[in-house]
Design a protein around this motif. Sequence first.
Motif, PDB file in Angstrom:
ATOM      1  N   LEU A 253      82.296  83.036  59.798  1.00  0.00           N
ATOM      2  CA  LEU A 253      83.927  82.818  59.915  1.00  0.00           C
ATOM      3  C   LEU A 253      84.615  84.136  60.489  1.00  0.00           C
ATOM      4  O   LEU A 253      84.152  85.317  59.949  1.00  0.00           O
ATOM      5  CB  LEU A 253      84.459  82.385  58.623  1.00  0.00           C
ATOM      6  CG  LEU A 253      85.891  82.262  58.191  1.00  0.00           C
ATOM      7  CD1 LEU A 253      86.307  80.686  59.068  1.00  0.00           C
ATOM      8  CD2 LEU A 253      86.218  82.137  56.928  1.00  0.00           C
ATOM      9  N   VAL A 254      85.640  83.932  61.456  1.00  0.00           N
ATOM     10  CA  VAL A 254      86.469  85.043  61.547  1.00  0.00           C
ATOM     11  C   VAL A 254      87.779  84.843  61.332  1.00  0.00           C
ATOM     12  O   VAL A 254      88.470  83.896  61.587  1.00  0.00           O
ATOM     13  CB  VAL A 254      86.409  85.352  63.052  1.00  0.00           C
ATOM     14  CG1 VAL A 254      87.415  86.176  63.582  1.00  0.00           C
ATOM     15  CG2 VAL A 254      84.872  85.833  63.665  1.00  0.00           C
ATOM     16  N   LEU A 255      88.504  85.534  60.850  1.00  0.00           N
ATOM     17  CA  LEU A 255      89.720  85.801  60.217  1.00  0.00           C
ATOM     18  C   LEU A 255      90.583  86.908  60.944  1.00  0.00           C
ATOM     19  O   LEU A 255      90.029  87.969  60.984  1.00  0.00           O
ATOM     20  CB  LEU A 255      90.148  85.910  58.732  1.00  0.00           C
ATOM     21  CG  LEU A 255      89.376  85.239  57.819  1.00  0.00           C
ATOM     22  CD1 LEU A 255      89.310  85.635  56.185  1.00  0.00           C
ATOM     23  CD2 LEU A 255      89.692  83.620  57.784  1.00  0.00           C
ATOM     24  N   VAL A 256      91.690  86.402  61.752  1.00  0.00           N
ATOM     25  CA  VAL A 256      92.150  87.422  62.389  1.00  0.00           C
ATOM     26  C   VAL A 256      93.998  87.478  62.388  1.00  0.00           C
ATOM     27  O   VAL A 256      94.445  86.656  61.880  1.00  0.00           O
ATOM     28  CB  VAL A 256      92.177  87.059  63.873  1.00  0.00           C
ATOM     29  CG1 VAL A 256      92.812  85.442  64.126  1.00  0.00           C
ATOM     30  CG2 VAL A 256      92.966  87.873  65.025  1.00  0.00           C
ATOM     31  N   ASN A 257      94.189  88.644  61.871  1.00  0.00           N
ATOM     32  CA  ASN A 257      95.597  88.983  61.463  1.00  0.00           C
ATOM     33  C   ASN A 257      96.469  89.080  62.694  1.00  0.00           C
ATOM     34  O   ASN A 257      97.248  89.737  62.849  1.00  0.00           O
ATOM     35  CB  ASN A 257      95.493  90.328  60.773  1.00  0.00           C
ATOM     36  CG  ASN A 257      97.041  90.594  60.229  1.00  0.00           C
ATOM     37  OD1 ASN A 257      97.449  89.836  59.790  1.00  0.00           O
ATOM     38  ND2 ASN A 257      97.415  91.982  60.222  1.00  0.00           N
ATOM     39  N   SER A 258      96.453  87.562  63.136  1.00  0.00           N
ATOM     40  CA  SER A 258      97.786  87.476  64.356  1.00  0.00           C
ATOM     41  C   SER A 258      98.090  86.163  64.222  1.00  0.00           C
ATOM     42  O   SER A 258      97.510  85.177  63.266  1.00  0.00           O
ATOM     43  CB  SER A 258      96.921  87.702  65.728  1.00  0.00           C
ATOM     44  OG  SER A 258      95.851  86.787  66.008  1.00  0.00           O
ATOM     45  N   HIS A 259      99.303  85.740  65.029  1.00  0.00           N
ATOM     46  CA  HIS A 259      99.516  84.074  64.953  1.00  0.00           C
ATOM     47  C   HIS A 259     100.299  83.930  66.505  1.00  0.00           C
ATOM     48  O   HIS A 259     100.939  84.647  67.043  1.00  0.00           O
ATOM     49  CB  HIS A 259     100.768  84.032  63.719  1.00  0.00           C
ATOM     50  CG  HIS A 259     100.952  82.627  63.583  1.00  0.00           C
ATOM     51  ND1 HIS A 259     101.911  82.102  64.008  1.00  0.00           N
ATOM     52  CD2 HIS A 259     100.327  81.799  62.948  1.00  0.00           C
ATOM     53  CE1 HIS A 259     102.271  80.732  63.563  1.00  0.00           C
ATOM     54  NE2 HIS A 259     101.152  80.580  62.776  1.00  0.00           N
ATOM     55  N   HIS A 260      99.998  82.487  66.782  1.00  0.00           N
ATOM     56  CA  HIS A 260     100.065  82.113  68.204  1.00  0.00           C
ATOM     57  C   HIS A 260     101.603  82.061  68.307  1.00  0.00           C
ATOM     58  O   HIS A 260     101.984  82.201  69.400  1.00  0.00           O
ATOM     59  CB  HIS A 260      99.748  80.647  68.321  1.00  0.00           C
ATOM     60  CG  HIS A 260     100.095  79.835  67.377  1.00  0.00           C
ATOM     61  ND1 HIS A 260      99.426  79.645  66.107  1.00  0.00           N
ATOM     62  CD2 HIS A 260     101.271  79.094  67.371  1.00  0.00           C
ATOM     63  CE1 HIS A 260      99.985  78.563  65.466  1.00  0.00           C
ATOM     64  NE2 HIS A 260     101.164  78.149  66.027  1.00  0.00           N
ATOM     65  N   SER A 261     102.683  82.156  67.482  1.00  0.00           N
ATOM     66  CA  SER A 261     103.774  82.092  67.587  1.00  0.00           C
ATOM     67  C   SER A 261     104.271  83.456  68.042  1.00  0.00           C
ATOM     68  O   SER A 261     105.179  83.633  68.776  1.00  0.00           O
ATOM     69  CB  SER A 261     104.682  81.962  66.314  1.00  0.00           C
ATOM     70  OG  SER A 261     104.319  82.933  65.336  1.00  0.00           O
ATOM     71  N   GLY A 276      97.646  85.689  60.410  1.00  0.00           N
ATOM     72  CA  GLY A 276      98.858  86.802  60.928  1.00  0.00           C
ATOM     73  C   GLY A 276      99.913  86.882  59.257  1.00  0.00           C
ATOM     74  O   GLY A 276     100.411  85.918  58.954  1.00  0.00           O
ATOM     75  N   GLY A 277      99.986  88.214  58.841  1.00  0.00           N
ATOM     76  CA  GLY A 277     100.981  88.205  58.100  1.00  0.00           C
ATOM     77  C   GLY A 277     100.601  88.163  56.693  1.00  0.00           C
ATOM     78  O   GLY A 277     101.178  88.370  55.674  1.00  0.00           O
ATOM     79  N   ILE A 278      99.153  88.301  56.272  1.00  0.00           N
ATOM     80  CA  ILE A 278      98.717  87.858  55.136  1.00  0.00           C
ATOM     81  C   ILE A 278      99.001  89.079  54.266  1.00  0.00           C
ATOM     82  O   ILE A 278      98.993  89.311  53.028  1.00  0.00           O
ATOM     83  CB  ILE A 278      97.137  87.884  55.087  1.00  0.00           C
ATOM     84  CG1 ILE A 278      96.639  87.223  53.769  1.00  0.00           C
ATOM     85  CG2 ILE A 278      96.274  89.060  55.649  1.00  0.00           C
ATOM     86  CD1 ILE A 278      95.199  86.922  53.769  1.00  0.00           C
ATOM     87  N   GLU A 380     105.513  92.549  60.285  1.00  0.00           N
ATOM     88  CA  GLU A 380     106.645  92.671  59.126  1.00  0.00           C
ATOM     89  C   GLU A 380     107.824  92.595  59.668  1.00  0.00           C
ATOM     90  O   GLU A 380     108.862  91.881  58.966  1.00  0.00           O
ATOM     91  CB  GLU A 380     106.412  93.936  58.487  1.00  0.00           C
ATOM     92  CG  GLU A 380     105.208  93.830  57.560  1.00  0.00           C
ATOM     93  CD  GLU A 380     104.756  95.413  57.030  1.00  0.00           C
ATOM     94  OE1 GLU A 380     105.742  96.436  57.326  1.00  0.00           O
ATOM     95  OE2 GLU A 380     103.772  95.568  56.373  1.00  0.00           O
ATOM     96  N   ALA A 381     108.097  93.028  60.836  1.00  0.00           N
ATOM     97  CA  ALA A 381     109.519  92.977  61.708  1.00  0.00           C
ATOM     98  C   ALA A 381     109.829  91.431  61.965  1.00  0.00           C
ATOM     99  O   ALA A 381     110.741  90.954  61.748  1.00  0.00           O
ATOM    100  CB  ALA A 381     109.417  93.796  62.894  1.00  0.00           C
TER     101      ALA A 381
END
Length: 528
Positions: A253-261, A276-278, A380-381
């Motif tokens: 499993l890969v967890l990535v701190n990003s989001h498609h939005s 993303g944003g965890i 965060e922004a």
Amino acid sequence: MMEFHRSHLGMDTYTLSLVCLSYLVLYSSSSCEGARILGVFPIGGISHYAPAEAVLKALAARGHDVTVISSYPQKTPLKNFHDIDVSKVKRNAVNSLSFDLVRTALQSASNNFYYVAEVSRTYCEVAFSMPEVQALLDEKFDLVMTEIFGADCNVGFAWKYKAPLVSLISSRPLPWTYSRVGSPQNPSYMRQVHIDYSLPMTFWQRLENTYYYLYFSVFYDLHHNGPLTDKMSKEFFGPRVPSVRDIVQNTSLVLVNSHHSVESAYPLTPNFIEIGGIHIKKAKPLPSDIQKFMDEAKQGVIYFTLGSLVRTSTLPKQVIEAFRDAFAELPVKVLWKFELELENIPPNVYISKWFPQSDILAHPNLKAYITHGGQLGTLEAVYNAVPLVGIPMFHDQHGNIQSLVEKGAAVKLGLNNLVKDKILTALKAVLFDKSYAENMKKLSQKFKDRPLSAADTAVYWIEYVLRHEGAHHLRSAATDMPWYQYFLIDVISFIAIIFICFIFIIRYIIKFIVNLILRNISSKNKSD
């Protein structure tokens, strides 16, 4: 932790109850017996550890027994959470970089590439030298978590315990991530980590992007996970440990701190999960002096920091003066992270060596955020809907800022454009052009609108891997294919050979027919 968007608040009571029940069933179904989990995150940058810490603390709260190798131990003991503190041997990297180093050595993509390999190997070496870490080899863990950043020198723990390997990326996806789970990476529209070209890219931009795609793909295995890293791994885990490359190719499993939005959309395999944003937490009360300063700022506040690594005080004197003079001409107040004493501070500027960043970004009077574009602060922004003035310096920061520029939520300043007029123009744009705040607000709503919180998503999938003994059914077949099969080189070559043979045969037949006709004509002419 970040909450999912409650878009169904207008529903009737019965429907809302069903929705709530569905979330409860989903969450309870993800439970499994408490597992022993080892997190290996020794690198001394807080931005690297913060997302991992959020995941690991969520797992501990779910009843799992969590042991963590890191440079940032808990200040207050936490139930089910056990720290091994690397900072006792090697000081963490807070405020460790100067502006000159960033502007010279770290502007090159290749320099960045090799730098992260050396950093990760250095921290692996430090961790491996600690008796507390060596003692772990005699224990048993059910799952191992590591960071994807530079050399994967610590993934041998997963082999040692015959445990599933879960890896986390604290930034947007790195180029050397996709292949380990078979997720597609197409350089025609997926920008490499340091690229800040607008989409769609031009021919020459796609050519450069493709070059770096091939460069990172080849040299990551040769340098990052090459002989030097394998040697380090064998010295610690024993001579029978497989190559580091073979271990990472079995990542569950890969967890990535990003989001498609926030990023551009791209295809992901089922075991490549966006969280993303965890790291974003509920805002806490500010220190009384900062609270008073911001509450009284009727025209708003600007927050200025270059992150936890780069010392703002190392900016060239003329750049510091440019910022100071620009701030003095604005009607808003400014919070400026600055590590030294500063003379002639304008009355609207508050200087401090440290600020509680996430709590400041949540204050309603904050109107703009001047940032280097690190992934944590950027998200965060976005979460708090604060428009940016970005000054990207290295690594993923260029792409992070460019993504927001494309969405009309940020203005970008280059390192060579840090003069008063440029700074004022950028700040006035995000402060007084309402479109930036409106675009960031829309982006924030998309970012928050997801079925589960980032923490619940991470916990669900990690427990899924535990329940299904590594969840290898999520792995793409692409992970086991050699490159020439993945890119269909053998198929294309076969088709090309068949086509060439067909052309030669047709050519031969045409030539034979033409020669036959010519001979017949010649024979006929002789007979006449």
